[in-house]
Design an enzyme around this catalytic site. Structure first.
Site, mmCIF file in Angstrom:
data_model
loop_
_atom_site.group_PDB
_atom_site.id
_atom_site.type_symbol
_atom_site.label_atom_id
_atom_site.label_comp_id
_atom_site.label_asym_id
_atom_site.label_seq_id
_atom_site.Cartn_x
_atom_site.Cartn_y
_atom_site.Cartn_z
ATOM 1 C CB THR A 138 -0.373 -0.515 0.739
ATOM 2 O OG1 THR A 138 -1.453 1.827 1.364
ATOM 3 C CG2 THR A 138 0.120 -0.667 2.146
ATOM 4 C CG ASP A 139 -1.044 4.803 -1.486
ATOM 5 O OD1 ASP A 139 -2.196 4.228 -0.147
ATOM 6 O OD2 ASP A 139 -1.480 5.730 -1.577
ATOM 7 C CD GLU A 140 -3.472 3.774 4.670
ATOM 8 O OE1 GLU A 140 -4.231 3.169 5.880
ATOM 9 O OE2 GLU A 140 -4.025 2.704 3.929
ATOM 10 C CE1 TYR A 164 -3.495 -3.084 5.942
ATOM 11 C CE2 TYR A 164 -3.078 0.061 5.148
ATOM 12 C CZ TYR A 164 -3.448 -1.420 4.364
ATOM 13 O OH TYR A 164 -3.537 -1.684 3.742
ATOM 14 C CE LYS A 168 0.427 -4.502 2.896
ATOM 15 N NZ LYS A 168 -0.530 -5.967 2.498
HETATM 16 P P1 NAD Z 1 -9.451 -7.498 1.989
HETATM 17 O O1 NAD Z 1 -9.804 -7.438 4.216
HETATM 18 O O2 NAD Z 1 -10.738 -7.203 1.840
HETATM 19 O O3 NAD Z 1 -9.404 -9.317 2.215
HETATM 20 C C1 NAD Z 1 -8.608 -9.450 2.591
HETATM 21 C C2 NAD Z 1 -8.694 -11.136 2.702
HETATM 22 O O4 NAD Z 1 -7.212 -11.514 3.172
HETATM 23 C C3 NAD Z 1 -10.463 -11.726 2.786
HETATM 24 O O5 NAD Z 1 -10.601 -12.539 2.437
HETATM 25 C C4 NAD Z 1 -9.433 -12.696 4.020
HETATM 26 O O6 NAD Z 1 -10.184 -13.074 4.957
HETATM 27 C C5 NAD Z 1 -8.158 -12.693 3.793
HETATM 28 N N1 NAD Z 1 -6.914 -12.600 4.816
HETATM 29 C C6 NAD Z 1 -6.851 -13.052 6.307
HETATM 30 N N2 NAD Z 1 -6.190 -12.579 7.371
HETATM 31 C C7 NAD Z 1 -5.948 -14.078 6.526
HETATM 32 C C8 NAD Z 1 -5.088 -15.049 7.192
HETATM 33 N N3 NAD Z 1 -4.157 -14.546 8.373
HETATM 34 N N4 NAD Z 1 -4.908 -16.346 5.811
HETATM 35 C C9 NAD Z 1 -5.018 -15.893 4.590
HETATM 36 N N5 NAD Z 1 -6.576 -14.809 4.542
HETATM 37 C C10 NAD Z 1 -6.581 -14.458 5.034
HETATM 38 O O7 NAD Z 1 -8.751 -6.860 1.885
HETATM 39 P P2 NAD Z 1 -7.491 -5.777 0.688
HETATM 40 O O8 NAD Z 1 -8.191 -4.584 0.474
HETATM 41 O O9 NAD Z 1 -9.369 -6.533 -0.849
HETATM 42 O O10 NAD Z 1 -6.711 -5.598 0.406
HETATM 43 C C11 NAD Z 1 -6.005 -7.068 -0.267
HETATM 44 C C12 NAD Z 1 -4.269 -6.453 0.129
HETATM 45 O O11 NAD Z 1 -4.198 -4.815 -0.958
HETATM 46 C C13 NAD Z 1 -3.632 -5.910 0.965
HETATM 47 O O12 NAD Z 1 -2.847 -6.597 1.652
HETATM 48 C C14 NAD Z 1 -4.153 -4.687 1.371
HETATM 49 O O13 NAD Z 1 -2.263 -4.175 2.230
HETATM 50 C C15 NAD Z 1 -3.256 -4.026 -0.313
HETATM 51 N N6 NAD Z 1 -4.520 -2.931 -0.039
HETATM 52 C C16 NAD Z 1 -5.401 -3.024 -0.410
HETATM 53 C C17 NAD Z 1 -5.635 -1.808 -0.748
HETATM 54 C C18 NAD Z 1 -7.405 -1.054 -0.721
HETATM 55 O O14 NAD Z 1 -7.555 0.393 -0.897
HETATM 56 N N7 NAD Z 1 -7.977 -1.857 -0.239
HETATM 57 C C19 NAD Z 1 -4.916 -0.334 -1.349
HETATM 58 C C20 NAD Z 1 -3.466 -0.949 -1.612
HETATM 59 C C21 NAD Z 1 -2.933 -1.860 -1.185
HETATM 60 P P1 TYD Z 2 -10.986 4.149 4.325
HETATM 61 O O1 TYD Z 2 -11.391 3.301 2.963
HETATM 62 O O2 TYD Z 2 -10.766 3.498 5.941
HETATM 63 O O3 TYD Z 2 -9.395 3.443 4.276
HETATM 64 P P2 TYD Z 2 -8.250 4.381 4.388
HETATM 65 O O4 TYD Z 2 -8.419 4.607 5.729
HETATM 66 O O5 TYD Z 2 -6.572 3.250 4.211
HETATM 67 O O6 TYD Z 2 -7.354 5.597 3.493
HETATM 68 O O7 TYD Z 2 -10.821 6.076 4.132
HETATM 69 C C1 TYD Z 2 -10.977 7.032 3.588
HETATM 70 C C2 TYD Z 2 -10.637 7.866 4.233
HETATM 71 O O8 TYD Z 2 -12.456 8.370 4.505
HETATM 72 C C3 TYD Z 2 -9.877 7.969 5.294
HETATM 73 O O9 TYD Z 2 -8.817 9.289 5.091
HETATM 74 C C4 TYD Z 2 -11.222 7.663 6.369
HETATM 75 C C5 TYD Z 2 -12.191 8.426 5.551
HETATM 76 N N1 TYD Z 2 -13.532 7.464 6.189
HETATM 77 C C6 TYD Z 2 -14.588 8.755 6.579
HETATM 78 O O10 TYD Z 2 -14.587 10.048 6.760
HETATM 79 N N2 TYD Z 2 -15.523 7.870 7.405
HETATM 80 C C7 TYD Z 2 -15.625 6.917 7.155
HETATM 81 O O11 TYD Z 2 -16.784 6.346 7.887
HETATM 82 C C8 TYD Z 2 -14.582 6.097 7.174
HETATM 83 C C9 TYD Z 2 -14.966 4.366 6.791
HETATM 84 C C10 TYD Z 2 -12.994 6.526 5.962
#
Ligand code: NAD
Ligand code: TYD
Length: 370
Positions: A138-140, A164, A168
């Site tokens: 992630t960019d975070e 988080y 990562k």
């Molecule tokens: P998500 O929370 O929707 O899905 C995570 C999945 O991992 C779920 O299916 C869960 O059951 C599985 N999981 C969790 N713990 C596990 C374990 N111990 N063993 C096996 N499976 C397990 O997450 P997402 O949003 O799909 O993110 C996927 C990846 O992409 C993550 O690594 C996250 O850090 C990265 N990422 C997410 C975003 C975003 O905007 N969501 C952006 C950049 C990177």
């Molecule tokens: P989120 O979707 O949780 O992603 P991330 O924290 O990984 O960026 O949140 C996106 C942005 O929205 C973040 O700045 C937090 C804000 N946010 C709210 O203002 N209200 C909400 O109910 C949620 C879930 C997030």
């Protein structure tokens, strides 16, 4: 033909990646390993579950013996690692699961990959030359930006601020170390915020869509001026595809769409889009009779400013120049088309989002931010 092990393939991005991959590379074999935590949903894989080249395994990435077995039995040559605890709010109230899955889980995968691919532990010591461990990050991990700072590049120093992002970052470092020390063929991608189908409705965009439909408050943390850089999820899958095909071993690639939005503006945009859908489709007023839009009332009146998130990062922005230039990456979806598709998906898939929301999360989050 590749044989992929996709961890976390029943989650939001993992499931979208599996759909993308099986559609594009129909001869490849795909094995999904997922623990089916609250965020994992086997229904996300319904459309591929009966394919002969698809296998689902219910299990944990911390189980090194299971990973070794899967790598050997399925002849896996490519591991794409999505599995993680991914919600910042949950990491603030309960970091343990993030340390366990994101750090220890990634470590367990790395150990298994080294043992099977590099040490040839189950193959008379023979190295599997053509292997890849792709880590999805992630960019975070880069921390937070001021409004005028340049966007994150791959050379930006890591400065994670939440449990988080710290977990990562730790996993990114382990992946890097396994390449540098043991020669494991790794790549890592650092992507900005994703949105699209199958996004769990605890994250901002799906939460706002589903709350609008149920006439619930739209919680805005702090002043709502925090900025995120949003990318349609299929464009993330496409970026990972390019890294897998042409990325240089040992490198990190930023993936993003140059699409920065303040949270409050995203919420207002979604409110307008949903209102427009209700005007176009009268059936929506019958299906969601309590929604403001069903009564031609102003959806934005649901916006409610609440307590800010602890340690809330102010701005994320991705500079994807390296990925654009080296891998010829350009997102295919504009924000306008991507968010319209996303709203339409949630309107058409009520059963999905109702089944993943049992109400307990909503009650919990309401307590945290009251
Ligand atoms: P998500 O929370 O929707 O899905 C995570 C999945 O991992 C779920 O299916 C869960 O059951 C599985 N999981 C969790 N713990 C596990 C374990 N111990 N063993 C096996 N499976 C397990 O997450 P997402 O949003 O799909 O993110 C996927 C990846 O992409 C993550 O690594 C996250 O850090 C990265 N990422 C997410 C975003 C975003 O905007 N969501 C952006 C950049 C990177
Ligand atoms: P989120 O979707 O949780 O992603 P991330 O924290 O990984 O960026 O949140 C996106 C942005 O929205 C973040 O700045 C937090 C804000 N946010 C709210 O203002 N209200 C909400 O109910 C949620 C879930 C997030």
């Amino acid at each position: 033909m590749k044989k992929l092990l996709v961890t976390g393939g029943a989650g939001f991005i993992g499931a979208n990646f599996v759909h993308y991959w099986m559609n594009k590379y129909s001869a490849d074999k795909v094995v999904v390993l997922d623990a089916l935590t609250y965020a994992g949903n086997i229904a996300n894989l319904d459309s591929v579950k009966d394919e002969a080249n698809f296998t689902f395994v219910h299990g944990n990435i911390c189980d090194q013996v299971l990973i070794e077995k899967l790598l050997v039995e399925h002849g896996i040559d490519t591991l794409v690692h999505f599995a993680a605890e991914s919600h910042v709010d949950r990491s603030i109230t309960g970091p343990d699961a993030f340390i366990e899955t994101n750090i220890m889980g990634t470590y367990s995968l790395l150990k298994a990959a080294k043992k099977v691919w590099l040490d040839g532990a189950f193959n008379d010591g023979k190295v599997l030359e053509e292997h890849r461990f792709h880590h999805v990050s992630t960019d975070e991990v880069y921390g937070t930006l001021s409004p005028t700072d340049p966007a994150f590049t791959e050379d930006t120093a890591y400065a994670p601020n939440s449990p988080y992002s710290a977990s990562k970052a730790a996993s990114d470092h382990l992946v890097r170390a396994y390449h540098h020390t043991y020669g494991l063929n790794v790549t890592t991608s650092n992507c900005s915020n994703n949105y699209g189908p199958f996004h769990f409705p605890e994250k901002l965009i799906p939460l706002v869509i589903t709350n609008i439909l149920h006439d619930k408050a739209l919680p805005i943390y702090g002043d709502g001026q925090q900025i995120r850089d949003w990318l349609y999820v299929e464009d993330h899958a496409y970026g990972i595809d390019l890294v897998l095909q042409n990325g240089r071993i040992g490198e990190n690639y930023n993936i993003g769409g140059d699409n920065e939005w303040a949270n409050i503006d995203i919420v207002k945009t979604i409110s307008k889009l949903v209102e427009q859908e209700f005007v176009k489709n009268k059936d929506l007023g019958i299906r969601f009779p309590t929604a403001k839009a069903a009564m031609a009332q102003n959806t934005e009146s649901l916006i409610t400013y609440v307590k800010d998130r602890l340690g809330h990062d102010r701005r994320y922005a991705i500079d994807a120049t390296k990925t654009n230039n080296e891998l010829n990456y350009q997102p295919k979806e504009s924000f306008e088309t991507g968010i319209a598709k996303t709203v339409a998906w949630y309107l058409n898939n009520e059963e999905w989002w109702k089944s993943v929301m049992d109400g307990s999360y909503q009650n919990w989050i309401a307590e945290q931010y009251s």
